[in-house]
Scaffold this motif. Structure first.
Motif, PDB file in Angstrom:
ATOM      1  N   LYS A  41       0.827  -1.210   0.000  1.00 46.21           N
ATOM      2  CA  LYS A  41       0.000   0.000   0.000  1.00 46.21           C
ATOM      3  C   LYS A  41       0.864   1.265   0.000  1.00 46.21           C
ATOM      4  N   VAL A  55      -1.189  -1.127  -9.095  1.00 41.03           N
ATOM      5  CA  VAL A  55      -2.641  -1.263  -8.969  1.00 41.03           C
ATOM      6  C   VAL A  55      -3.001  -2.681  -8.556  1.00 41.03           C
ATOM      7  N   GLU A  56      -4.195  -2.800  -7.983  1.00 43.09           N
ATOM      8  CA  GLU A  56      -4.708  -4.094  -7.530  1.00 43.09           C
ATOM      9  C   GLU A  56      -5.872  -4.512  -8.400  1.00 43.09           C
ATOM     10  N   ARG A  57      -5.840  -5.720  -8.893  1.00 39.75           N
ATOM     11  CA  ARG A  57      -6.923  -6.300  -9.669  1.00 39.75           C
ATOM     12  C   ARG A  57      -7.210  -7.693  -9.123  1.00 39.75           C
ATOM     13  N   ASN A  58      -8.413  -7.879  -8.607  1.00 39.93           N
ATOM     14  CA  ASN A  58      -8.816  -9.190  -8.091  1.00 39.93           C
ATOM     15  C   ASN A  58      -7.826  -9.688  -7.028  1.00 39.93           C
ATOM     16  N   LYS A  59      -7.429  -8.782  -6.125  1.00 44.55           N
ATOM     17  CA  LYS A  59      -6.520  -9.080  -5.010  1.00 44.55           C
ATOM     18  C   LYS A  59      -5.106  -9.418  -5.472  1.00 44.55           C
ATOM     19  N   TRP A  61      -1.568  -7.704  -7.327  1.00 45.73           N
ATOM     20  CA  TRP A  61      -0.923  -6.421  -7.566  1.00 45.73           C
ATOM     21  C   TRP A  61       0.039  -6.517  -8.745  1.00 45.73           C
ATOM     22  N   LEU A 149     -11.413  -7.718 -15.469  1.00 44.35           N
ATOM     23  CA  LEU A 149     -11.414  -6.629 -14.487  1.00 44.35           C
ATOM     24  C   LEU A 149     -10.521  -5.482 -14.952  1.00 44.35           C
ATOM     25  N   GLN A 150      -9.352  -5.828 -15.492  1.00 43.97           N
ATOM     26  CA  GLN A 150      -8.422  -4.792 -15.926  1.00 43.97           C
ATOM     27  C   GLN A 150      -8.988  -3.991 -17.095  1.00 43.97           C
ATOM     28  N   GLN A 155     -11.672  -3.204  -9.733  1.00 40.60           N
ATOM     29  CA  GLN A 155     -10.771  -3.861  -8.795  1.00 40.60           C
ATOM     30  C   GLN A 155     -11.261  -5.258  -8.452  1.00 40.60           C
ATOM     31  N   SER A 156     -12.577  -5.437  -8.395  1.00 38.83           N
ATOM     32  CA  SER A 156     -13.169  -6.746  -8.133  1.00 38.83           C
ATOM     33  C   SER A 156     -14.584  -6.739  -8.675  1.00 38.83           C
ATOM     34  N   ASP A 159     -17.298  -4.164  -7.744  1.00 37.64           N
ATOM     35  CA  ASP A 159     -17.391  -2.851  -8.385  1.00 37.64           C
ATOM     36  C   ASP A 159     -18.320  -2.844  -9.595  1.00 37.64           C
TER      37      ASP A 159
END
Length: 230
Positions: A41, A55-59, A61, A149-150, A155-156, A159
């Protein structure tokens, strides 16, 4: 920047695929997960105003180019491929109901789904085979991918827009109108059916002959076909 943050930064930079916090902790020699999460973070905040973002996508990074600089890196013109309506519907069903089988998709859509539609979405890396459902026949089930997601900036799946947002965007209005028209026509058909039944009952009452009434026919029937004279 402390040593743990530098190690996390180097690991994510060299990784070919996005990584979870747990995977990062294991890669760094079983580092404590809370400390790794805090380091990630802090790195995300550090890169927030730079040319690349963490960035975070589906938990998971990963680093990616800042959206406002993406045009500087394009060397070829992108070819826009528009999804068919069927593919769009299938993608939405998978996103909101995953994991879901082909039979369940067809049940929700109300029409048969061509295998080519699923193939197009899989070639785009937006859906994937997520296994088989443990029921008779063990049908294949589908789910969305991190690329989905991207591509849509999520992010998940939490959203994804809700019903209120879709209605505010006007995407549900045609559906609502069609549903109201359908239910209205059903009401009219029910009223017409009830009226037809009532009319039929009245006609039956008029055609029923009264009991204990004898009908006499006078005249000679010997000239009529099919009747032998007595």
């Amino acid at each position: 920047m402390d040593d743990l943050q530098r190690a996390v930064e180097a690991t994510l930079f060299a990784s070919e695929e996005p990584m979870t916090v747990e995977a990062l902790a294991g890669h760094l020699g079983d580092a404590e997960v809370p400390l790794v999460r805090e380091a990630v973070k802090n790195l995300a905040d550090h890169y927030a105003e730079r040319g690349v973002h963490l960035v975070e996508r589906n938990k998971r990074w990963h680093f990616q180019t800042a959206a406002d600089l993406a045009h500087l890196l394009r060397r070829e013109r992108e070819q826009v491929r528009k999804l068919s309506r069927a593919a769009t519907e299938v993608l939405a069903i998978v996103a909101y109901h995953e994991p879901v089988s082909r039979a369940e998709i067809e049940s929700i859509r109300g029409v048969q789904t061509a295998k080519g539609t699923l193939d197009v979405l899989m070639e785009a890396s937006w859906i994937r085979i997520a296994g088989r459902r443990e029921v008779p026949g063990r049908p294949v089930i589908y789910a969305t991918t991190p690329d989905f997601l991207q591509h849509f900036g999520l992010q998940s799946r939490r959203d994804l827009p809700g019903l209120d947002e879709l209605r505010a965007a006007g995407l549900l209005d045609p559906v609502d109108d069609a549903y109201e028209a359908l239910t209205g026509s059903d009401d009219e058909e029910n009223e017409e059916s009830a009226a037809d039944e009532e009319t039929s009952d009245e006609a039956d009452d008029l055609t029923e002959a009264p009991e204990d009434v004898e009908i006499e026919i006078d005249g000679d029937l010997s000239g009529h076909a099919g009747v032998e004279p007595s």
